[in-house]
Design an enzyme around this catalytic site. Structure first.
Site, short mmCIF file in Angstrom:
data_model
loop_
_atom_site.label_atom_id
_atom_site.label_comp_id
_atom_site.label_asym_id
_atom_site.label_seq_id
_atom_site.Cartn_x
_atom_site.Cartn_y
_atom_site.Cartn_z
N GLU A 1 9.93 -46.51 30.77
CA GLU A 1 8.68 -45.79 31.06
C GLU A 1 8.67 -44.59 30.13
O GLU A 1 9.41 -43.64 30.35
CB GLU A 1 8.67 -45.31 32.53
CG GLU A 1 8.64 -46.42 33.55
CD GLU A 1 7.32 -47.17 33.58
OE1 GLU A 1 6.33 -46.66 33.00
OE2 GLU A 1 7.29 -48.27 34.14
N CYS B 1 3.13 -37.54 31.55
CA CYS B 1 3.16 -38.70 30.65
C CYS B 1 1.78 -39.33 30.54
O CYS B 1 1.38 -39.76 29.46
CB CYS B 1 4.18 -39.72 31.13
SG CYS B 1 3.93 -40.25 32.83
#
Ligand code: NAD
Length: 498
Positions: A241, A275
């Site tokens: 991720e 993110c």
């Protein structure tokens, strides 16, 4: 790691990023410490995996309740280590509780044995598939959401019947240790099932090399490549991720007030250190100027700081303000406009909001993850150009669309190369635990959250049970060749039929 019989010799120190004040010293766990944590996890994990799903669910819900009861302590730790306002840390915790609850409640249903159809070639068999835990899952986490982000792996891996060894970011080790302490308190009798090792890159590398059954990594793509290389040596499965350069698309009929509000929050919240935060905006030309005005008007009043009136906190990582400044300066030097902020020098770790317009698409502010309180708003001719530009990034994590029609917004979403898209909001998917989350390209691969996030920490096992002897047994040397030929002819006829 809760085992103190073999204390690590070296330590490292954490600091409050807002003030520079020393917070605490933590051990640097080396390969031997990591191996011990993995051994303990494996031993406890065997008993955990053997529990009925309903018992694991009860244990995890007890942990969730403990986390909710101790919300202020955990949020306080997050705020101290990252510098983010306490309110933001509390929100992070609340979202995490939703995910732990969902994983606990749905693991049994998602992973239980299910029958599958056998088809004519195996009509004499009963067939089923079950998702079994992998064993010990290593989790390496970042600092920007030190609870929410790693818990997308930790909570789902535990719910799927695994043990976990977690290496939190070297900026947020106390938060990781606290999560494990609260787990041990809520789930007695499983010491070591959720272990924590502390340290920086070397400790993470030791975890990747430790023989864990899967490594779930969250962090930057550069580090992901290194960790994946380490995992490749032992064929340890790997989930990545990584970062994002998320775009927001704004159509001519969009509610500009709502879009501006969401863009400002998505770009500046957590000082832009998200993110799936907003970094790029593509607005059709007809509404570009008005959207920019509205964003600037809202962003102008926001102030970074550490007090209760601060909209967001400092850059958590030392030196990150330099990255932000480099991106902004390069954009302005290449001809971008800066209706807000660019001329101001960052004030230590605190960076005031920056709004850029007309930024060349090859500028770092459009191509690299800035991870700061900035947003670039470019005009496009139409939705097609917006989609093309949004998709041109090497990142592909999240995206958002603001559109007057929900149906048209969803149709635009379907054209975006992104793992998660919100229509008429930003980061809408983050609060829906049933939705899988993850990206592609430099944003990584694999999924956390949702049913896919549970299955990510399992291995499917397929089972057939022979119910009766088939009329023609194709897996026996004793079957007559003529009978086999008849069976082949029959199957061939079935597959050539229209
Ligand atoms: P980072 O890559 O610097 O570090 C991540 C983790 O990897 C840390 O725990 C670090 O100690 C460890 N590490 C560093 N080198 C290692 C090595 N050689 N071997 C093993 N482990 C090693 O990232 P960061 O600065 O902590 O986090 C910010 C990044 O994380 C941003 O790019 C952000 O977009 C990304 N992020 C992604 C998600 C997501 O879900 N996609 C969520 C949050 C953050």
């Amino acid at each position: 790691m809760t085992d103190t019989t073999h204390p690590a010799t070296a330590t490292f120190t954490t600091r409050d990023p807002a003030t520079g004040r020393t917070l605490a010293a933590h051990p640097v766990h080396g390969p031997e410490d990591v191996a011990r944590a993995v051994d303990r996890a494996r031993a406890a994990g065997a008993r955990w995996a053997a529990l009925p799903a309903a018992r694991r669910r009860a244990h995890l819900l007890a942990w969730k309740r403990t986390l909710a009861e101790e919300l202020d302590e955990v949020a306080g730790s997050v705020a101290a280590e990252t510098g983010k306002p306490l309110g933001d840390a509390r929100l992070e915790l609340l979202l995490t509780l939703e995910h732990v609850a969902w994983a606990a409640r749905n693991a049994g249903r998602v992973l239980r044995r299910r029958r599958v159809r056998t088809g004519p070639a195996a009509a004499n068999q009963a067939a089923s598939v079950v998702h079994r835990p992998l064993g010990v899952v290593g989790v390496i986490g970042p600092w920007n959401y030190p609870v929410y982000t790693p818990m997308g792996s930790i909570g789902y891996a535990l719910a799927a019947g695994n043990a976990v060894v977690f290496k939190p970011s070297e900026y947020t080790p106390a938060t990781g240790v606290l999560l494990a302490r609260l787990f041990d308190r809520a789930v007695p009798g499983f010491a070591g099932l959720f272990g924590v090792v502390t340290g920086a890159a070397e400790t993470g590398a030791a975890l990747a090399a430790s023989g864990v059954d899967k490594l779930a990594f969250t962090g930057s793509p550069g580090t992901a490549r290194k960790v994946m290389e380490e995992c490749a040596r032992s064929l340890t499965p790997f989930l990545a991720e990584c970062g994002g350069k998320d775009a927001v698309l704004v159509t001519a009929d969009a509610d500009l007030g709502a879009a501006a509000d969401a863009i400002v929050w998505g770009a500046l919240g957590n000082a832009g250190q998200t993110c799936a935060g907003v970094e790029r905006v593509y607005a059709v030309r007809a509404v570009h100027a008005e959207l920019v005005d509205r964003v600037v008007e809202r962003a102008r009043g926001l102030r970074p700081g550490s007090g209760p009136d601060a909209a967001y906190g400092p850059m958590t990582m030392p030196g990150q303000d330099e990255v932000v400044r480099r991106h902004v300066d390069a954009a302005v030097a290449a001809g971008a406009g800066a209706p807000l902020g660019a001329v101001e020098t960052p004030d230590g770790p605190f960076v005031a909001p920056v709004v850029l317009v007309d930024v060349p698409e090859d500028s770092p502010a459009m191509t690299e993850e800035t991870f700061g309180p900035t947003v670039a708003i470019n005009a496009v001719a139409d939705v097609d150009e917006a989609v093309r530009r949004a998709n041109a990034s090497r990142y592909a994590l999240g995206a958002a669309v603001f559109c007057g029609s929900r149906r048209a917004g969803a149709a635009i979403a379907a054209r975006l190369r992104a793992g998660a898209v919100s229509v008429n909001s930003v980061l809408g998917f983050a609060a829906v635990p049933a939705l899988p989350f993850g990206g592609s390209g430099d944003s990584g691969f694999g999924r956390i959250h949702g049913a896919e996030g549970l299955r990510a920490f399992t291995a499917p096992q397929s089972v057939t049970v022979r119910r009766f002897a088939p009329p023609v047994d194709l897996t026996s040397f004793t079957t007559a060749p003529a009978a086999k030929a008849r069976a082949v002819a029959l199957m061939r006829w079935l597959h050539t039929r229209r």
